[in-house]
Scaffold this motif. Structure first.
Motif, PDB file in Angstrom:
ATOM      1  N   GLY A   1       2.527 -26.216  -7.013  1.00  0.00           N
ATOM      2  CA  GLY A   1       3.126 -25.353  -6.001  1.00  0.00           C
ATOM      3  C   GLY A   1       4.533 -24.931  -6.359  1.00  0.00           C
ATOM      4  N   PRO A   2       5.349 -24.628  -5.346  1.00  0.00           N
ATOM      5  CA  PRO A   2       6.712 -24.141  -5.579  1.00  0.00           C
ATOM      6  C   PRO A   2       7.594 -25.095  -6.377  1.00  0.00           C
ATOM      7  N   LEU A   3       7.409 -26.403  -6.199  1.00  0.00           N
ATOM      8  CA  LEU A   3       8.250 -27.358  -6.929  1.00  0.00           C
ATOM      9  C   LEU A   3       8.020 -27.297  -8.429  1.00  0.00           C
ATOM     10  N   GLY A   4       6.879 -26.791  -8.847  1.00  0.00           N
ATOM     11  CA  GLY A   4       6.580 -26.714 -10.272  1.00  0.00           C
ATOM     12  C   GLY A   4       6.955 -25.398 -10.912  1.00  0.00           C
ATOM     13  N   ASN A   5       7.459 -24.458 -10.129  1.00  0.00           N
ATOM     14  CA  ASN A   5       7.807 -23.145 -10.673  1.00  0.00           C
ATOM     15  C   ASN A   5       8.862 -23.269 -11.766  1.00  0.00           C
ATOM     16  N   GLY A   6       8.550 -22.718 -12.926  1.00  0.00           N
ATOM     17  CA  GLY A   6       9.509 -22.698 -14.027  1.00  0.00           C
ATOM     18  C   GLY A   6       9.561 -23.943 -14.865  1.00  0.00           C
ATOM     19  N   ILE A   7       8.768 -24.988 -14.541  1.00  0.00           N
ATOM     20  CA  ILE A   7       8.859 -26.227 -15.324  1.00  0.00           C
ATOM     21  C   ILE A   7       7.502 -26.681 -15.855  1.00  0.00           C
ATOM     22  N   HIS A   8       6.497 -25.808 -15.841  1.00  0.00           N
ATOM     23  CA  HIS A   8       5.171 -26.231 -16.313  1.00  0.00           C
ATOM     24  C   HIS A   8       5.199 -26.623 -17.791  1.00  0.00           C
ATOM     25  N   GLY A   9       5.915 -25.885 -18.607  1.00  0.00           N
ATOM     26  CA  GLY A   9       6.038 -26.236 -20.025  1.00  0.00           C
ATOM     27  C   GLY A   9       6.753 -27.559 -20.202  1.00  0.00           C
ATOM     28  N   GLN A  10       7.802 -27.781 -19.405  1.00  0.00           N
ATOM     29  CA  GLN A  10       8.548 -29.033 -19.482  1.00  0.00           C
ATOM     30  C   GLN A  10       7.672 -30.218 -19.056  1.00  0.00           C
ATOM     31  N   VAL A  11       6.816 -29.980 -18.064  1.00  0.00           N
ATOM     32  CA  VAL A  11       5.908 -31.037 -17.615  1.00  0.00           C
ATOM     33  C   VAL A  11       4.946 -31.431 -18.738  1.00  0.00           C
ATOM     34  N   LEU A  12       4.444 -30.456 -19.467  1.00  0.00           N
ATOM     35  CA  LEU A  12       3.532 -30.742 -20.573  1.00  0.00           C
ATOM     36  C   LEU A  12       4.225 -31.543 -21.670  1.00  0.00           C
ATOM     37  N   VAL A  13       5.458 -31.145 -22.006  1.00  0.00           N
ATOM     38  CA  VAL A  13       6.219 -31.866 -23.041  1.00  0.00           C
ATOM     39  C   VAL A  13       6.497 -33.295 -22.583  1.00  0.00           C
ATOM     40  N   GLY A  14       6.997 -33.425 -21.356  1.00  0.00           N
ATOM     41  CA  GLY A  14       7.295 -34.756 -20.840  1.00  0.00           C
ATOM     42  C   GLY A  14       6.061 -35.628 -20.750  1.00  0.00           C
ATOM     43  N   SER A  15       4.941 -35.051 -20.331  1.00  0.00           N
ATOM     44  CA  SER A  15       3.702 -35.817 -20.200  1.00  0.00           C
ATOM     45  C   SER A  15       3.198 -36.297 -21.560  1.00  0.00           C
ATOM     46  N   ALA A  16       3.273 -35.429 -22.566  1.00  0.00           N
ATOM     47  CA  ALA A  16       2.821 -35.809 -23.904  1.00  0.00           C
ATOM     48  C   ALA A  16       3.626 -36.997 -24.429  1.00  0.00           C
ATOM     49  N   LEU A  17       4.953 -36.924 -24.273  1.00  0.00           N
ATOM     50  CA  LEU A  17       5.801 -38.013 -24.762  1.00  0.00           C
ATOM     51  C   LEU A  17       5.641 -39.270 -23.912  1.00  0.00           C
ATOM     52  N   SER A  18       5.410 -39.082 -22.616  1.00  0.00           N
ATOM     53  CA  SER A  18       5.174 -40.234 -21.750  1.00  0.00           C
ATOM     54  C   SER A  18       3.905 -40.969 -22.148  1.00  0.00           C
ATOM     55  N   GLY A  19       2.856 -40.215 -22.443  1.00  0.00           N
ATOM     56  CA  GLY A  19       1.603 -40.835 -22.861  1.00  0.00           C
ATOM     57  C   GLY A  19       1.743 -41.581 -24.173  1.00  0.00           C
ATOM     58  N   VAL A  20       2.429 -40.970 -25.136  1.00  0.00           N
ATOM     59  CA  VAL A  20       2.652 -41.621 -26.430  1.00  0.00           C
ATOM     60  C   VAL A  20       3.479 -42.882 -26.250  1.00  0.00           C
ATOM     61  N   GLY A  21       4.552 -42.785 -25.455  1.00  0.00           N
ATOM     62  CA  GLY A  21       5.406 -43.948 -25.222  1.00  0.00           C
ATOM     63  C   GLY A  21       4.667 -45.072 -24.530  1.00  0.00           C
ATOM     64  N   ALA A  22       3.832 -44.728 -23.552  1.00  0.00           N
ATOM     65  CA  ALA A  22       3.081 -45.743 -22.817  1.00  0.00           C
ATOM     66  C   ALA A  22       2.064 -46.442 -23.720  1.00  0.00           C
ATOM     67  N   TYR A  23       1.369 -45.669 -24.544  1.00  0.00           N
ATOM     68  CA  TYR A  23       0.363 -46.267 -25.426  1.00  0.00           C
ATOM     69  C   TYR A  23       1.021 -47.210 -26.439  1.00  0.00           C
ATOM     70  N   ALA A  24       2.130 -46.765 -27.039  1.00  0.00           N
ATOM     71  CA  ALA A  24       2.836 -47.614 -28.004  1.00  0.00           C
ATOM     72  C   ALA A  24       3.358 -48.870 -27.319  1.00  0.00           C
ATOM     73  N   SER A  25       3.827 -48.730 -26.085  1.00  0.00           N
ATOM     74  CA  SER A  25       4.381 -49.874 -25.359  1.00  0.00           C
ATOM     75  C   SER A  25       3.325 -50.921 -25.049  1.00  0.00           C
ATOM     76  N   VAL A  26       2.181 -50.481 -24.502  1.00  0.00           N
ATOM     77  CA  VAL A  26       1.161 -51.456 -24.135  1.00  0.00           C
ATOM     78  C   VAL A  26       0.567 -52.105 -25.380  1.00  0.00           C
ATOM     79  N   ARG A  27       0.474 -51.357 -26.456  1.00  0.00           N
ATOM     80  CA  ARG A  27      -0.014 -51.937 -27.710  1.00  0.00           C
ATOM     81  C   ARG A  27       0.931 -53.034 -28.202  1.00  0.00           C
ATOM     82  N   PHE A  28       2.227 -52.774 -28.108  1.00  0.00           N
ATOM     83  CA  PHE A  28       3.222 -53.758 -28.528  1.00  0.00           C
ATOM     84  C   PHE A  28       3.256 -54.961 -27.587  1.00  0.00           C
ATOM     85  N   LEU A  29       3.290 -54.696 -26.279  1.00  0.00           N
ATOM     86  CA  LEU A  29       3.494 -55.770 -25.314  1.00  0.00           C
ATOM     87  C   LEU A  29       2.315 -56.726 -25.221  1.00  0.00           C
ATOM     88  N   THR A  30       1.093 -56.235 -25.390  1.00  0.00           N
ATOM     89  CA  THR A  30      -0.057 -57.134 -25.333  1.00  0.00           C
ATOM     90  C   THR A  30      -0.003 -58.167 -26.462  1.00  0.00           C
TER      91      THR A  30
END
Length: 306
Positions: free
Chosen positions: A248-277
């Motif tokens: 909706g309106p809160l996402g106007n102008g930041i859809h590309g930024q959301v994709l970039v942030g999500s990609a890095l968040s997913g990579v960071g989370a996967y590396a973290s859980v792999r390390f922490l386990t």
């Protein structure tokens, strides 16, 4: 006009993915980092403002974090979901997978209810730099206290896990789930209820649930594993609830930024859980406790000077 730059999205996305699973509070860091950097970051990245696009962004990143957890634990979730479905079919709870499925459901109910009704109040009142720094310091104290106060049963469980190092990861996972399945529903609910504290910015979801697990006699490995399994449905639900806001309106102008942030968040989370386990097979929460106390107190000093 964009409310979020690509640099901000990349840094916050990576930090969120890592800090969500490390016992150091992703929300606390999401509040503190912009305040410590200052300038445009402090203006753009403020979770306490009404209808904050930044809040929608960071909670939306939870979908990527949850997907990373699902990818890492996919074999386990297949067994757990299979156990849940078979228990419904047979109307019994007998096997370890059936029992673990229901333990996870019971343990996620408290934080689900409280989060649904109280998240907004916690965020608007306490989602500011100084409270976040205070709670981050307290998070460190909680982690250290958990290590000092844990039961003899937990120490014995650690020794048993250490003796099995060298076993294949799949076998370790199955054995861990069998041990977790022996938890009573009351103990599981108590561990899950600790997640409520993570609504406070600076208190770590994985940290407080691990401490609750250690105080209930779990080893570090089992406490971490149960924490990650409990976090998956909660993080995923929180993210999915915010996706309509980003559309909706809160996402106007930041859809590309959301994709970039999500990609890095997913990579960071996967590396973290792999390390922490692997880390928690033989190590403790103490280094993270020290970090949180130093980071929290350092932030308070910096913010006070500013």
């Amino acid at each position: 006009m964009s409310h979020l730059t690509y640099t901000e999205a990349a840094v916050v996305g990576l930090f969120q993915g890592v800090a969500e699973l490390f016992p150091v509070s992703s929300l606390g860091h999401s509040v503190l980092i912009p305040a410590l950097v200052g300038g445009r970051w402090a203006r753009d990245l403020n979770v306490s403002t009404p209808e904050s696009p930044y809040l929608a962004f960071i909670v939306g990143l939870h979908v990527a974090t949850a997907l990373a957890l699902l990818v890492f634990f996919w074999r386990d979730w297949l067994r757990i979901i299979g156990g849940f479905l078979s228990s419904l079919r047979d109307r019994r709870i007998e096997t370890p997978d059936q029992r673990l499925a229901w333990l996870i459901i019971v343990a996620t109910i408290p934080v689900g209810i409280v989060g649904l009704f109280a998240e907004h109040a916690f965020r608007t009142i306490l989602g500011k730099p100084v409270p976040a720094a205070v709670f981050l310091t307290l998070n460190g104290v909680v982690l250290y206290a958990g290590e000092r106060l844990r039961r003899r049963e937990s120490r014995a469980a650690d020794r048993a896990v250490a003796a099995s190092v060298g076993t294949t990861a799949t076998d370790l996972a199955v054995e861990s789930d069998r041990r977790l399945a022996r938890l009573g529903f009351g103990r599981a609910a108590t561990i899950g209820a600790a997640e409520i504290l993570a609504l406070l910015p600076g208190i770590s979801r994985s940290g407080v649930t691990m401490v609750a697990g250690l105080l209930r006699g779990l080893s570090h490995e089992d406490a971490a594993r149960f924490s990650f399994l409990l976090a998956t449905p909660v993080i995923l639900a929180a993210g999915l609830l915010k996706i309509p806001d980003l559309a909706g309106p809160l996402g106007n102008g930041i859809h590309g930024q959301v994709l970039v942030g999500s990609a890095l968040s997913g990579v960071g989370a996967y590396a973290s859980v792999r390390f922490l386990t692997r880390y928690f097979e033989t190590r403790t929460l103490t280094p993270f406790a020290v970090y949180c106390v130093l980071a929290g107190l350092g932030s308070l000093i910096w913010l006070g000077v500013g």
